[in-house]
Scaffold this motif. Structure first.
Motif, mmCIF file in Angstrom:
data_model
loop_
_atom_site.group_PDB
_atom_site.id
_atom_site.type_symbol
_atom_site.label_atom_id
_atom_site.label_comp_id
_atom_site.label_asym_id
_atom_site.label_seq_id
_atom_site.Cartn_x
_atom_site.Cartn_y
_atom_site.Cartn_z
ATOM 1 N N GLU A 96 0.667 -1.250 -0.007
ATOM 2 C CA GLU A 96 -0.034 -0.163 -0.154
ATOM 3 C C GLU A 96 0.965 1.116 0.064
ATOM 4 N N GLN A 97 2.070 1.081 0.512
ATOM 5 C CA GLN A 97 2.788 2.327 0.661
ATOM 6 C C GLN A 97 3.518 2.764 -0.360
ATOM 7 N N ASP A 98 3.620 1.985 -1.634
ATOM 8 C CA ASP A 98 4.093 2.358 -2.828
ATOM 9 C C ASP A 98 5.706 2.955 -2.893
ATOM 10 N N THR A 99 6.300 1.826 -2.440
ATOM 11 C CA THR A 99 7.773 2.279 -2.082
ATOM 12 C C THR A 99 8.624 2.398 -3.128
ATOM 13 N N PHE A 100 9.643 3.390 -2.946
ATOM 14 C CA PHE A 100 10.842 3.550 -3.843
ATOM 15 C C PHE A 100 11.867 2.716 -3.379
ATOM 16 N N TYR A 101 12.104 1.682 -4.201
ATOM 17 C CA TYR A 101 13.425 0.687 -3.809
ATOM 18 C C TYR A 101 14.747 1.203 -4.633
ATOM 19 N N ILE A 102 15.805 1.131 -4.049
ATOM 20 C CA ILE A 102 17.056 0.975 -4.692
ATOM 21 C C ILE A 102 17.372 -0.526 -4.615
ATOM 22 N N ASN A 103 17.223 -1.478 -3.994
ATOM 23 C CA ASN A 103 17.607 -2.690 -4.038
ATOM 24 C C ASN A 103 16.507 -3.606 -3.336
ATOM 25 N N ASP A 104 16.898 -4.862 -3.180
ATOM 26 C CA ASP A 104 15.943 -5.623 -2.162
ATOM 27 C C ASP A 104 16.000 -5.115 -0.839
ATOM 28 N N LYS A 105 17.123 -4.719 -0.373
ATOM 29 C CA LYS A 105 17.506 -4.487 1.089
ATOM 30 C C LYS A 105 17.285 -2.835 1.430
ATOM 31 N N ILE A 106 17.500 -2.188 0.451
ATOM 32 C CA ILE A 106 17.746 -0.401 0.566
ATOM 33 C C ILE A 106 16.411 -0.093 -0.092
ATOM 34 N N LEU A 107 15.913 1.183 0.459
ATOM 35 C CA LEU A 107 14.991 1.717 -0.029
ATOM 36 C C LEU A 107 14.795 3.013 0.362
ATOM 37 N N ALA A 130 32.657 13.407 -18.011
ATOM 38 C CA ALA A 130 32.226 12.082 -17.966
ATOM 39 C C ALA A 130 32.867 11.264 -16.730
ATOM 40 N N ASP A 131 34.018 11.747 -16.248
ATOM 41 C CA ASP A 131 34.644 10.752 -15.140
ATOM 42 C C ASP A 131 34.540 11.403 -13.996
ATOM 43 N N SER A 132 33.358 12.423 -14.092
ATOM 44 C CA SER A 132 33.286 13.044 -12.551
ATOM 45 C C SER A 132 32.683 12.037 -11.574
ATOM 46 N N PRO A 133 33.425 11.904 -10.373
ATOM 47 C CA PRO A 133 32.905 11.326 -9.395
ATOM 48 C C PRO A 133 31.301 11.533 -8.793
ATOM 49 N N LEU A 134 31.040 12.772 -9.013
ATOM 50 C CA LEU A 134 29.397 13.006 -8.921
ATOM 51 C C LEU A 134 28.593 12.230 -9.333
ATOM 52 N N ARG A 135 29.050 11.838 -10.763
ATOM 53 C CA ARG A 135 28.171 11.004 -11.473
ATOM 54 C C ARG A 135 27.795 9.476 -10.879
ATOM 55 N N GLU A 136 28.554 9.187 -9.800
ATOM 56 C CA GLU A 136 28.404 8.064 -9.157
ATOM 57 C C GLU A 136 26.997 7.987 -8.261
ATOM 58 N N ALA A 137 25.926 8.069 -8.684
ATOM 59 C CA ALA A 137 24.587 8.484 -8.201
ATOM 60 C C ALA A 137 24.065 7.048 -7.880
ATOM 61 N N ILE A 138 23.132 7.033 -6.773
ATOM 62 C CA ILE A 138 22.449 5.970 -6.371
ATOM 63 C C ILE A 138 21.097 5.996 -7.357
ATOM 64 N N THR A 139 20.966 4.870 -8.012
ATOM 65 C CA THR A 139 19.479 4.696 -8.810
ATOM 66 C C THR A 139 18.366 4.270 -8.010
ATOM 67 N N ILE A 140 17.252 4.737 -8.226
ATOM 68 C CA ILE A 140 15.972 4.055 -7.687
ATOM 69 C C ILE A 140 15.690 3.155 -8.691
ATOM 70 N N ALA A 141 15.140 1.814 -8.342
ATOM 71 C CA ALA A 141 14.861 0.737 -9.128
ATOM 72 C C ALA A 141 13.535 1.203 -9.950
ATOM 73 N N ASN A 142 12.617 1.692 -9.021
ATOM 74 C CA ASN A 142 11.214 2.049 -9.561
ATOM 75 C C ASN A 142 10.819 3.486 -9.721
ATOM 76 N N PRO A 143 11.500 4.203 -10.376
ATOM 77 C CA PRO A 143 11.228 5.664 -10.193
ATOM 78 C C PRO A 143 9.893 5.983 -11.053
ATOM 79 N N LEU A 144 9.554 7.298 -10.453
ATOM 80 C CA LEU A 144 8.221 7.758 -11.175
ATOM 81 C C LEU A 144 8.558 8.214 -12.621
ATOM 82 N N GLY A 145 9.823 8.018 -13.092
ATOM 83 C CA GLY A 145 10.432 8.369 -14.369
ATOM 84 C C GLY A 145 11.732 8.926 -14.276
ATOM 85 N N GLU A 146 12.386 8.927 -15.545
ATOM 86 C CA GLU A 146 13.857 9.169 -15.597
ATOM 87 C C GLU A 146 14.008 10.368 -14.865
#
Lengths: 339, 805
Positions: A155-166, B542-558
């Motif tokens: 229900e909470q519509d979570t954003f996940y980074i991976n299985d363990k981190i969100l 292109a090689d800036s370390p700031l580009r090493e960002a955490i990606t959301i697996a299921n984002p609302l969009g890019e």
């Protein structure tokens, strides 16, 4: 000689009376009292007087000098006063012209609301603490009695980074971190950003703020929770505010409740603001679930606790009558300056 | 969950509260009512009438004049409807009454008032109604005429309320049911709560059991291959099925729940689903190959056409209902097109099963199909419910005369949950709630919701449908609900006093915010996630370390897909928004985190660094921004000297107008003028300035200690130094010489003039400083000053600086 002195004295006084300004008075002072002035001049004639008459005449000269000096001073003060009055009159300004202001900045409405909350809870002995925004699933869900596949998790519509981190969906995660530290009793509030995958519209934002509250101590009751939140509501919305607790369900509290406050716009009569209900839902709360206490290493037989979660934007939108949540993240200076 | 009040009342005979009272009481006992709709809110004075006589209208071809018997009198009504006939019974709204909308289906808020009037000169004392005028549609009242007056059955009682007759005298409540109360997703569940709330008797419908006969085995054999995903499967057979419309009372109840009546069999399955909360399915036996049902997992890549005609792609996590040859249903979600009931069904099979809630939820998500059934199953139903529901359905089949129920039931199940036991501790309950009520009172509340108490064994026995009842705290909540949350007193915690305070980092943050506010900066808030394109917009290599960002697996969009590693984008976007809104002078700041991963992909939590970001345009330059930073440092009690280093060239800043700010060796902040290309990209068409304080880096230098130093007792000596300085020598270098060489007696330095131009040789600039010398314990003498100045001059000469003559 005495006649001459008398005439001099009278003439000086007459001139002083006629003088209008300090400069003229100064001229008079020089003419009569100066080193080469008339008084000095008349003194020269003293040597022609008999020794018996001299002290008497000296006394008369002194009297004349004092009289002239005194008069010059008096008239001078009056003249100065007149001059000043004239100058002040000329300096009259239009007091209705705009004021010149210092350009201090304005806090975000969220922050202002948070300051109010912080003030209230600090006054009740709470510490304001933080926890991570990117969080382990464990703290956001599992330790809060929301295991994998629990419907509440979906229900909470979570954003996940991976299985363990969100991205944390609730500041309740900070409860667990504080309990794990084991410093009892606990009285804390944890304000902060939370994230849920809601599309942006007038009432939703994928990023918003909550304020979590947690109290752990021996012998805490649901009555204590009610009393605490009643005090909070009255502080925030005014002394005449009434609260209503409705049973509800949260996985990490039992018993649980939602709290409504009497509408602070209409006082409970029902208006556009409370959609005619007279009540406005403000927060969720409950007694910390014994299983949550156990998982955090606290014995529920010895300690009990209560927790509550407040949506900061909700408070800000309500208090300041902001009708579109998007304004909070657009940062138009014309909006921010109103707070 | 919606529930009809009349339907609820049918199980709670004594319940007579009005809608508003019902709503409030239910909400306060834990079944939150979101709202309710009175179906007859806009209907008034509508009765059943019968047309006695129809005559032509004297002046209008398309109108007729009807004499309508409404029980105690006959009224004259003129109508243009074409489907009326003498002897027809129909709903009649009398003069002074109201209808909900017009004939074309447009609803009117508050209804339409019907007045006495003349139609083409002939008096008309009311109106005959279509179903649309009664506030519904033929979808829910299939017996109503298409495009005409609703002709009622012949046995409709003349003179009675048509509103009641058509079941419109009802209130439909919408409940917010919490996820722990699966049992309340049914009219019976709500009715049980209603009875408990009002202290009335709850009358469960008495369902006839299937009997022990095995006749059913001649028709069907059921094999469950995955008991974990299907803990129970029940089936019963109906032969000689007669498909027909269901009776009015059933249609009306379904209509009030927003369910379209279809035919007796479909309506029965829907009715039972609403009543018990147990989804059911009906199959045409003739389509079931081998008289066999097999419940198994799908094969990877298998496809299946659901009864909505869509082909669904399956995988081996999904559960299928199959016959001897092929799949015929996607378990708990939707049946198949291939086994659908049609009007010429002879023998049919009812299914009432219990499926694993989580599996149904995940499967429903995967195939992208959520149905009424799946939304019930996914909450995890009580397996005991299946048998009650299927027997209820069969009972209704008999009651409605739509077929012959074959004796016996096929019931395949794992061990069924019974009542479970929870310790009963009245003192504990009183203690947790902060009340003091008797054990007897508690037991009375618990009985209301069928929680039995064994006083000898000190146990509460919860029925199988209350799977949320696990611990004493759950029992306490039940007591609290019926005692009344509002009656629980309000007290304040009495434990030991604690000191309320801000945490240390929050105290520092508050100081910074205060400094920002005083400096005229208003607070902005921007999102923590942004587009990966941000790095290109900031011209980062292109090689800036700031580009090493955490990606959301299921984002609302890019555009919201990475967690920011630098705070500039939010600020620049906000400045751009202000610029486009024609705000002339803007100063903003934001206090928010950036997220620096320790390694990617993420295995541990990242470093969340609080950044205080300042941005402005139209009101100041680089040095104003630098001044703001200095104000912040001062306010935070940073006593160490700050140095401004222009050597690291950040691509998003003007190459000649930027600096990193150091305290000792520690970089604590950076600032600069936004590079014109970047500013342009963000729509800022003027010079803009940004400064960012990395709060964790500054934190060690912050101090709240203040100490009085004593006011100077001895006179100061001022010296002005007017110098010719090579252009490339910075003020920072000169100040370093002053500070290193001026000794303890150098109290302060101040640059008061800087000039480049005609009188100065090319490649040089003129700078003038005021130096103030003072000793705390004596009056300085000329030779003190001379000595200090000599040392300073030696240093300055090393930089190629000469005093101006």
């Amino acid at each position: 000689m005495k006649e001459k002195l008398k005439e001099l004295r009278e003439r000086a006084i007459a001139q002083i009376e006629a003088a209008q300004d300090p400069e003229k008075l100064n001229e008079i002072r020089v003419a009569f009292l100066g080193k080469k002035g008339e008084l000095k001049n008349i003194m020269k004639g003293m040597k022609d007087l008999s020794p018996e008459e001299r002290p008497q005449f000296g006394q008369m000269v002194n009297d004349a000098r004092e009289a002239i000096e005194k008069r010059i001073e008096e008239v001078g003060r009056a003249a100065e006063k007149r001059l000043m009055e004239k100058r002040l009159a000329a300096e009259t300004i239009d007091v209705t012209l705009p004021g010149k202001r210092t350009q201090a900045g304005h806090l975000h409405p969220n922050s202002i609301a948070l300051r109010e909350l912080e003030k209230i809870f600090i006054g009740m002995g709470y510490e304001v603490v933080d926890g991570p925004e990117i969080e382990y699933d464990y703290y956001n869900f599992e330790a809060l009695n929301i295991p994998d596949n629990h419907p509440a998790k979906d229900e909470q519509d979570t954003f996940y980074i991976n299985d363990k981190i969100l991205l944390r969906t609730q500041t309740s995660s900070v409860q667990i971190r504080m309990m794990e530290q084991g410093h009892l009793p606990i009285r804390m509030i944890a304000p902060g950003r939370v994230f849920r995958s809601d599309e942006v519209d007038a009432t939703h934002s994928p990023s918003f703020h909550q304020v979590e509250g947690l109290v752990i101590d021996k012998g805490l009751t649901l009555a204590d929770l009610k009393g605490t939140l009643d005090t909070f509501a009255k502080e925030l919305f005014g002394e005449e505010t009434k609260v209503k607790f409705r049973p509800h369900h949260f996985p990490f509290t039992e018993p649980s409740a939602e709290m409504d406050v009497s509408c602070f716009k209409c006082g409970g009569k029902g208006c556009r603001f409370c959609k005619g209900e007279g009540w406005i839902e403000i927060l969720g709360c409950g007694m910390v679930h014994p299983h949550v206490l156990e998982m955090a290493g606290i014995d529920p037989k010895e300690y009990s606790g209560f927790a509550f979660g407040i949506g900061l934007e909700r408070i800000a939108l309500l208090k300041y009558e902001i009708d579109d949540m998007r304004l909070l993240y657009e940062n138009d200076i014309r909006f921010l300056k109103q707070f | 969950m919606v529930a009809s009040y009349k339907w609820i009342q049918s199980y709670v005979p004594g319940l007579d509260a009005d809608a508003e009272t019902f709503r409030n009481a239910m909400t306060l006992s834990g079944s939150k009512v979101e709202g309710f709709e009175k179906l007859d809110a806009d209907l008034d004075k509508i009765v059943i009438g019968q047309i006695k006589k129809i005559e032509k209208h004297p002046d209008a071809d398309k109108l007729v004049v009807c004499q309508v018997d409404i029980g105690d009198e006959v009224v004259q009504i003129v109508t243009g409807a074409t489907n009326v006939f003498e002897g027809a019974k129909l709903p009649v709204v009398l003069a002074g009454g109201r209808v909900a909308g017009s004939h074309d289906g447009t609803m009117v808020e508050g209804g339409i008032k019907i007045k006495k009037g003349k139609l083409r000169g002939v008096e008309s004392d009311g109106m005959m109604c279509s179903i649309e005028e009664l506030g519904s549609t033929r979808d829910y009242y299939p017996a109503a005429a298409e495009d005409g007056i609703y002709i009622l059955p012949e046995n409709a009682p003349i003179g009675e309320s048509a509103i009641t007759y058509l079941g419109r005298d009802d209130v439909v409540f919408e409940f917010e049911i919490t996820s722990n109360r699966v049992d309340c997703y049914s009219v019976l569940g709500i009715a049980r709560e209603a009875a408990a709330t009002f202290g009335k008797e709850f009358c469960m419908p008495q369902v006839k059991e299937a009997g022990d006969s095995r006749d059913v085995d001649q028709y069907i054999k059921v094999t469950v291959k995955d008991e974990e995903l299907c803990p129970r499967f029940t089936a019963r057979v109906v032969k000689n099925v007669k498909i027909a419309p269901s009776p009015a009372w059933m249609q009306h109840r379904l209509a009030s729940h927003g369910i379209r009546p279809i035919n007796n069999i479909v309506d029965i399955t829907n009715y039972v689903m609403e009543e018990f909360g147990q989804p059911m399915h009906a199959y045409d036996m003739d389509t079931i190959a081998g008289n066999e049902i097999v419940v198994r997992r799908a094969q990877e890549g298998e496809t299946f056409v659901t009864l909505d005609g869509q082909e669904r792609k399956l995988d081996e996590t999904m559960l299928m209902i199959c016959d001897g040859e092929k799949p015929i249903g996607l378990a708990g979600i939707m049946g198949g097109e291939n086994s659908m009931i049609t009007d010429d069904v002879h023998t049919m099979l009812f299914e009432a099963a219990c499926f694993n809630g989580t599996n149904v939820r995940l499967s429903s998500k995967k195939v992208g199909l959520r149905t009424d059934a799946s939304s019930k199953f996914e909450k995890g139903l009580d397996p005991n419910l299946a048998i009650e529901a299927i027997n209820r359905a069969c009972e209704l089949v008999e009651e409605l005369g739509c077929g012959e129920v074959v004796d016996g039931v096929v019931d395949v199940h794992t061990p069924l949950p019974g009542g479970h036991e929870i310790p009963f501790d009245p003192d504990g309950i009183n203690g947790l709630l902060g009340i003091d009520i008797s054990e007897e009172e508690m037991i009375e509340y618990l009985h209301r919701v069928e929680l039995e108490v064994d006083r000898e064994r000190r146990l509460v026995i919860a029925p199988s449908w209350r799977q949320d009842m696990l611990r004493e705290a759950d029992v306490a909540e039940e007591v609290a609900r019926f005692y009344g949350y509002d009656k629980i007193p309000m007290t304040l915690p009495s434990g030991e006093a604690t000191a309320g305070k801000l945490s240390y980092p929050r105290s520092v943050e508050r100081l910074v915010r205060e400094a920002a506010e005083i400096a005229g900066f208003s607070e902005a808030m921007t999102y923590s996630f942004e587009s990966p394109k941000v790095f290109d917009r900031l011209l980062l290599p292109a090689d800036s370390p700031l580009r090493e960002a955490i990606t959301i697996a299921n984002p609302l969009g890019e555009d919201y897909s990475i967690m920011r590693t630098i705070s500039l984008n939010g600020m620049l976007t906000s400045l751009g928004t202000n610029y486009s809104h024609r705000n002339k002078a803007v100063r903003l700041f934001e206090a928010a985190n950036i997220y620096i991963p320790k390694a990617l992909p993420l295995t541990e939590l990242p470093d969340e660094r609080m950044q205080i970001t300042f941005g402005m345009y139209g009101c100041g330059d680089f040095f104003n921004m630098k001044g703001v930073l200095e104000d912040v440092f001062t306010r935070c009690g940073v006593k160490n000297r700050r140095t401004y280093d222009p050597t690291e060239k950040k691509p998003f800043f003007h190459p000649g107008r930027q600096a990193d700010v150091f305290v000792g060796d520690q970089k604590v902040a950076y600032l600069g003028e936004v590079h014109p290309l970047v500013a342009q990209d963000y729509g800022i068409k003027t010079r803009a300035y940004i400064a960012v304080i990395d709060l964790p880096a500054l934190m060690p230098f912050v101090t709240f200690d203040k100490k009085y130093a004593g006011l100077a007792k001895f006179p100061a000596v001022n010296r002005d130094l007017s110098m010719v300085v090579p252009k490339e020598v910075s003020a920072g270098q000169i100040e370093t010489v002053f500070l290193q060489r001026g000794g303890k007696i150098l109290e302060s330095i101040e640059l008061f003039d800087i000039y480049e131009g005609e009188q100065i040789e090319a490649g040089f600039k003129s700078m003038a400083y005021k130096l103030v010398f003072r000793a705390p314990d004596r009056t300085l003498e000329e030779n003190d000053i001379t000595a200090a100045l000599k040392k300073i001059m030696n240093g300055l000469e090393g930089l190629g600086i000469e005093l101006r003559s």
